[in-house]
Design an enzyme around this catalytic site. Structure first.
Site: not given
Length: 370
Positions: A154-156
């Site tokens: 995901g985003c991290y």
């Protein structure tokens, strides 16, 4: 010893679509009535996003001219996972290649043949032989380049890729690590009227970012040394941000409670990073925060005593590109690098990213001038 982020290159697909135009597509695709269409347009207006990019031209077209979605009033039969993965295989490679070339242009003394490690990052598509192997062939990298794939985080995920790159450089000071984050979020549009889906459809765009990490600062322009990392999990947010593979694409859960979860954990995250360093929050010169959404940025500002100006690089990326999952924080760092002046040598930079789990990542960097 440390390692250095020496260059970042970015790339976006050719279809730049204004946010109101995407709202029109969504309202028609979801077959909303007039009242719900007004609510949807209001949601899109408050996102802080002016435009997003997509590999799909359909978001800028009217029903009858679609190439990816069916030209039917209800978009049925809705594209399957297989069709979406075929689109990923078609579009991810050229976008990634463009980002890599834009990255290495900034350090012309580094040739593609010098790359020792390749890290690819994505949560919006997977196949094998995958993007990593295709990049080796397309770019002419050494066939013995050491490859690592960071998938579905995901985003991290860019933070985990940077941690890997740093470990490679610390183990081998001659290492030159190429990191490529490519996300095609818009191929996963979900025809669902639940609030979580409406919000995620309003935020995500497509983009690719490539970064060069090595054990020495770059010989041109500005580099950022990777000084420290810290991660926290906020278990109470486990169900508030999630990413699942279902029959008709990847489905994002992004609840309205995410900012509250970040508010709860952001100070602990910051203190956990800085307590082992001779740096205090008041010493931070610049911020590079993943713009998961406008409310998330505002929440962090309130908790850490930041101003919107402190957060300007995040707002700029959110406005111009939306949320591109793992690539987004590299876009923010790219904007920060472009803004630096020689007077900022040695300045500390604080960066954050967030994702499923609920995972909160922090990173401290320092500016170096060639």
């Amino acid at each position: 010893m440390t390692s250095y982020l020496c260059a970042i290159g970015t790339a976006t697909p050719p279809h730049r679509i204004p946010q109101p135009q995407i709202a029109t597509f969504m309202a028609e695709g979801l077959q909303l009535d007039a009242a719900d269409t007004r609510k949807l347009r209001a949601l899109y207006r408050v996102t802080g996003i002016a435009q997003r990019y997509s590999v799909l031209a359909d978001y800028s077209r009217t029903n009858g001219d679609f190439e990816f979605f069916p030209n039917t009033p209800d978009l049925e039969p809705f594209p399957t996972v297989g069709q979406r993965m075929a689109a990923y295989r078609q579009y991810a490679l050229p976008l990634s290649v463009e980002a890599v070339r834009n990255c290495l242009k900034q350090q012309p003394d580094v040739a593609l043949s010098d790359i020792t490690h390749l890290i690819t990052v994505s949560c919006t598509g997977m196949y094998a032989p995958g993007l990593d192997i295709e990049l080796v062939a397309q770019l002419g990298l050494s066939t013995s380049v050491r490859r690592t794939c960071v998938n579905f985080m995901g985003c991290y995920a860019a933070f985990n890729a940077l941690k890997l790159a740093q470990a490679f450089c610390l183990a081998d000071p001659s290492a030159k690590v190429l990191l490529v984050c490519t996300e095609l979020c818009t191929i996963h549009f979900q025809k669902n009227k639940e609030e979580d889906h409406l919000v995620s459809n309003a935020l995500f765009g497509d983009g690719s970012a490539a970064a060069l990490v090595q054990a020495q600062p770059g010989k041109h322009g500005y580099s950022l040394s990777l000084e420290a990392f810290h991660c926290e999990l906020e278990p109470d947010g486990h169900a508030d941000m999630a990413w699942h593979i279902n029959d008709f694409g990847f489905e994002m859960t992004l609840s309205s409670y995410v900012p509250k979860m970040i508010q709860k954990g952001i100070r602990q995250l910051t203190e956990g990073l800085l307590r082992k360093l001779p740096v205090k929050l008041k010493d931070i010169h610049a911020f590079a925060i993943h713009p998961g959404g406008r409310k998330i940025l505002e929440t962090i500002e309130q908790e850490l005593g930041m101003s919107a100006h402190d957060n300007r690089f995040a707002y700029q990326v959110l406005r111009d590109y939306g949320n591109m999952s793992s690539a987004t924080v590299l876009f923010v760092l790219h904007e920060l690098l472009k803004s630096l002046t020689p007077a900022e040598a040695g300045a500390p930079v604080l960066s954050f990213a967030f994702g499923p789990g609920l995972t909160l990542e922090a990173m401290l960097l320092q500016v170096h001038v060639a």
